[in-house]
Design a protein around this motif. Sequence first.
Motif, PDB file in Angstrom:
ATOM      1  N   ALA A 163      43.773  63.027   1.661  1.00 43.04           N
ATOM      2  CA  ALA A 163      43.603  62.251   0.438  1.00 43.04           C
ATOM      3  C   ALA A 163      42.558  62.880  -0.469  1.00 43.04           C
ATOM      4  O   ALA A 163      42.684  62.830  -1.704  1.00 43.04           O
ATOM      5  N   GLU A 164      41.522  63.484   0.120  1.00 41.42           N
ATOM      6  CA  GLU A 164      40.515  64.160  -0.700  1.00 41.42           C
ATOM      7  C   GLU A 164      41.111  65.358  -1.433  1.00 41.42           C
ATOM      8  O   GLU A 164      40.723  65.662  -2.563  1.00 41.42           O
ATOM      9  N   ALA A 165      42.064  66.034  -0.785  1.00 42.09           N
ATOM     10  CA  ALA A 165      42.758  67.133  -1.461  1.00 42.09           C
ATOM     11  C   ALA A 165      43.569  66.606  -2.646  1.00 42.09           C
ATOM     12  O   ALA A 165      43.597  67.223  -3.720  1.00 42.09           O
ATOM     13  N   LEU A 166      44.221  65.460  -2.464  1.00 40.51           N
ATOM     14  CA  LEU A 166      44.957  64.847  -3.581  1.00 40.51           C
ATOM     15  C   LEU A 166      44.012  64.486  -4.711  1.00 40.51           C
ATOM     16  O   LEU A 166      44.336  64.653  -5.900  1.00 40.51           O
ATOM     17  N   ARG A 167      42.826  64.008  -4.359  1.00 42.32           N
ATOM     18  CA  ARG A 167      41.844  63.627  -5.383  1.00 42.32           C
ATOM     19  C   ARG A 167      41.371  64.856  -6.156  1.00 42.32           C
ATOM     20  O   ARG A 167      41.194  64.787  -7.379  1.00 42.32           O
ATOM     21  N   GLU A 168      41.170  65.955  -5.464  1.00 43.48           N
ATOM     22  CA  GLU A 168      40.712  67.156  -6.165  1.00 43.48           C
ATOM     23  C   GLU A 168      41.766  67.661  -7.136  1.00 43.48           C
ATOM     24  O   GLU A 168      41.451  68.044  -8.267  1.00 43.48           O
ATOM     25  N   VAL A 169      43.039  67.663  -6.710  1.00 44.39           N
ATOM     26  CA  VAL A 169      44.107  68.095  -7.617  1.00 44.39           C
ATOM     27  C   VAL A 169      44.172  67.178  -8.823  1.00 44.39           C
ATOM     28  O   VAL A 169      44.310  67.630  -9.964  1.00 44.39           O
ATOM     29  N   ALA A 170      44.068  65.863  -8.574  1.00 41.02           N
ATOM     30  CA  ALA A 170      44.160  64.903  -9.671  1.00 41.02           C
ATOM     31  C   ALA A 170      43.023  65.103 -10.675  1.00 41.02           C
ATOM     32  O   ALA A 170      43.230  65.043 -11.893  1.00 41.02           O
ATOM     33  N   SER A 171      41.819  65.362 -10.175  1.00 39.72           N
ATOM     34  CA  SER A 171      40.690  65.531 -11.090  1.00 39.72           C
ATOM     35  C   SER A 171      40.818  66.811 -11.906  1.00 39.72           C
ATOM     36  O   SER A 171      40.461  66.842 -13.090  1.00 39.72           O
ATOM     37  N   ARG A 172      41.334  67.866 -11.295  1.00 39.78           N
ATOM     38  CA  ARG A 172      41.450  69.138 -12.003  1.00 39.78           C
ATOM     39  C   ARG A 172      42.606  69.159 -12.992  1.00 39.78           C
ATOM     40  O   ARG A 172      42.624  69.960 -13.920  1.00 39.78           O
ATOM     41  N   THR A 173      43.578  68.286 -12.782  1.00 35.09           N
ATOM     42  CA  THR A 173      44.704  68.218 -13.716  1.00 35.09           C
ATOM     43  C   THR A 173      44.534  67.117 -14.755  1.00 35.09           C
ATOM     44  O   THR A 173      45.439  66.891 -15.562  1.00 35.09           O
ATOM     45  N   GLY A 174      43.403  66.430 -14.737  1.00 33.18           N
ATOM     46  CA  GLY A 174      43.115  65.441 -15.767  1.00 33.18           C
ATOM     47  C   GLY A 174      43.815  64.123 -15.591  1.00 33.18           C
ATOM     48  O   GLY A 174      43.951  63.360 -16.559  1.00 33.18           O
ATOM     49  N   GLN A 175      44.258  63.796 -14.360  1.00 31.74           N
ATOM     50  CA  GLN A 175      44.901  62.508 -14.141  1.00 31.74           C
ATOM     51  C   GLN A 175      43.881  61.382 -14.216  1.00 31.74           C
ATOM     52  O   GLN A 175      42.712  61.550 -13.852  1.00 31.74           O
ATOM     53  N   LEU A 176      44.332  60.231 -14.681  1.00 29.56           N
ATOM     54  CA  LEU A 176      43.454  59.078 -14.785  1.00 29.56           C
ATOM     55  C   LEU A 176      43.081  58.608 -13.390  1.00 29.56           C
ATOM     56  O   LEU A 176      43.960  58.295 -12.578  1.00 29.56           O
ATOM     57  N   PRO A 177      41.795  58.566 -13.051  1.00 27.66           N
ATOM     58  CA  PRO A 177      41.398  58.177 -11.692  1.00 27.66           C
ATOM     59  C   PRO A 177      41.547  56.686 -11.461  1.00 27.66           C
ATOM     60  O   PRO A 177      41.398  55.873 -12.378  1.00 27.66           O
ATOM     61  N   ALA A 178      41.821  56.335 -10.223  1.00 34.30           N
ATOM     62  CA  ALA A 178      41.863  54.932  -9.807  1.00 34.30           C
ATOM     63  C   ALA A 178      40.627  54.670  -8.951  1.00 34.30           C
ATOM     64  O   ALA A 178      39.556  55.197  -9.223  1.00 34.30           O
ATOM     65  N   GLU A 179      40.773  53.871  -7.892  1.00 27.04           N
ATOM     66  CA  GLU A 179      39.622  53.504  -7.066  1.00 27.04           C
ATOM     67  C   GLU A 179      38.940  54.737  -6.477  1.00 27.04           C
ATOM     68  O   GLU A 179      39.596  55.594  -5.880  1.00 27.04           O
ATOM     69  N   GLU A 180      37.609  54.803  -6.669  1.00 22.29           N
ATOM     70  CA  GLU A 180      36.768  55.856  -6.106  1.00 22.29           C
ATOM     71  C   GLU A 180      37.278  57.254  -6.444  1.00 22.29           C
ATOM     72  O   GLU A 180      37.092  58.199  -5.673  1.00 22.29           O
ATOM     73  N   GLY A 181      37.936  57.393  -7.576  1.00 18.69           N
ATOM     74  CA  GLY A 181      38.375  58.696  -8.040  1.00 18.69           C
ATOM     75  C   GLY A 181      39.684  59.168  -7.469  1.00 18.69           C
ATOM     76  O   GLY A 181      40.185  60.239  -7.858  1.00 18.69           O
ATOM     77  N   TYR A 182      40.282  58.429  -6.531  1.00 21.86           N
ATOM     78  CA  TYR A 182      41.570  58.831  -5.970  1.00 21.86           C
ATOM     79  C   TYR A 182      42.670  58.644  -7.019  1.00 21.86           C
ATOM     80  O   TYR A 182      42.554  57.779  -7.899  1.00 21.86           O
ATOM     81  N   PRO A 183      43.737  59.406  -6.936  1.00 29.47           N
ATOM     82  CA  PRO A 183      44.824  59.247  -7.918  1.00 29.47           C
ATOM     83  C   PRO A 183      45.528  57.911  -7.750  1.00 29.47           C
ATOM     84  O   PRO A 183      45.538  57.318  -6.657  1.00 29.47           O
ATOM     85  N   ALA A 184      46.141  57.458  -8.824  1.00 31.64           N
ATOM     86  CA  ALA A 184      46.831  56.169  -8.786  1.00 31.64           C
ATOM     87  C   ALA A 184      48.010  56.187  -7.820  1.00 31.64           C
ATOM     88  O   ALA A 184      48.441  55.138  -7.341  1.00 31.64           O
ATOM     89  N   GLY A 185      48.527  57.376  -7.531  1.00 29.14           N
ATOM     90  CA  GLY A 185      49.672  57.480  -6.629  1.00 29.14           C
ATOM     91  C   GLY A 185      49.296  57.626  -5.168  1.00 29.14           C
ATOM     92  O   GLY A 185      50.155  57.982  -4.342  1.00 29.14           O
TER      93      GLY A 185
END
Length: 571
Positions: free
Chosen positions: A325-347
């Motif tokens: 999940a942390e890997a998903l969060r890093e990809v989401a942050s680098r691609t500019g996705q809107l963060p959800a809880e604690e920075g994790y992607p909405a998906g």
Amino acid sequence: MSSARVARVNGPVVEVADANVSMLELVEVGNARLPGEVIALEGSSATVQVYEYTGGLVPGEPVTMSGAPLSAELGPGLLGGVFDGMLRRLDGAGDWIEHGARLETLRRDRRWSFAPAGISGEVGPGTLLGTVPESVAVEHRVLVPPGVSGPLEWLAPAGELTISDTVARVGGDEVRLAHRWPVRRPRPVAAQLHLGAPLITGQRVLDLFFPIALGSTAAVPGGFGTGKTVLLQQIAKHCDADVIVYVGCGERGNEMADVLEELPRLDDPRTGRPLMERTVLIANTSNMPVLAREASIHTGITVSEFFRDMGHRVVLIADSTSRWAEALREVASRTGQLPAEEGYPAGLASALAAFYERAGAVRTLGGAEASVTILGAVSPPGGDLTEPVSAHTRRFTRCTWSLDRELAYARHYPAVSWRDSSSRDAEGVGGWHFLQRDAHWSERRERALTLLAEADRLDSIAQLVGVTSLPDAERLVLLAGRLLREGVLQQSALSANDAYCEPAKQSALLDLVLHVYDRCRELVERGVAASVIEEIDLSPVTRARDATPPGAVEEVAAVFARVAPSLGALE
């Protein structure tokens, strides 16, 4: 094949210009031909997540398109191997792997002894074409792959084949000993089956109180130092699955090194051969590229489904999904996705659900009954089980084996909490035990859990007012709780007698404790003081788990005969 150019490099995320690609297409980035996967498209530009270190990559370098999604090569040679997150073979690759090195999954030069099945006529997906002696423990069955059907035009005779050789020609399509399958696409099955038969783990706290059915899912949440990895390794060593797929996703390298050292030394009780011969290890440790963690989970479940299609019972152990999940969060942050809880992607919830729903007990396309059981460790920061990964995982799994820090610090192992753990498979497993002529399995389980819960409640009261202030009946409940904890729930991974416990001995140990409690309760009802009963030496009851072999039912039953005279003398 098509080409494009690197436009921008942002860590493991690369933007590609003039890209004629599809979503999730596998590409090779830069002069080093680093593997990557397309994760976003916008006009003629594409965003690629690269599965290797991108240091030295500069704008303008070429990007080559493969025209296919990220796929795993599946065939003989997987068992006993060690692979990275993209299923590239690590064993035999040397101490240092060069940047952008081309590593194969299966050895091209190895020859396998193929024994044809002797069939003819129309065949379809899942039809058995022959077998390959990959391992003494596991029969490798060569099947018609999904999507291929028609008349069997030719079948290879018995002989030595490599993975690239054709074994059959079906409806004009050549079937080879190995084939590729997209890791994000579930392999098809004929039907989903009802969950009932349990996965025997050999761990009493799980098999007796929080059982998991074959084809089910379990979450193992626990903070640092609670013993997640040791518990999962014990299950990998002793469970009754045919194949183990162990995915070390973002864990420390020394833990994977321990697994690599121990498994070859352990013997499979069914064959006497090394346990490694029925194990596939996918190692993606914390010092490896972070985005390869994201691929490792999908790779592991694809390998599991491959062996499931052969008719085997497979257990996938993912340690841990939090790192994924942390890997998903890093990809989401680098691609500019809107963060959800604690920075994790909405998906995040959808991604976890898609992973766990690939478990199941199934009827394969070939008509066999098989299963994939998923055990996913969760490492919540600070032990906070309300954080998103833990919360979502508990929603999508049928069993929760929650590890308690206080139990671990008290040297109670496995530190599975009977207060916070649960199993939605218990009713179905109880029905299975009923059919196996153990009609009282569910009753014993419910009674023991009730005693443990009541003992916890009374213990908190006793700490305030003192044990001697409690009524005799309640003091016996505290005694029963201690006997259950020390004589049934605790289990030593270092003991030859106690590391694994057969189901019959598990039931015998629980029966022993309940019989002792019933006998003590009878004495209290006849006027014997609880303080007198507490002075009786009941250590044979708590030592029985370690003093008797893993399947010693009669020896455990004999313990009550040794304790009964001491209790009878109180009347």
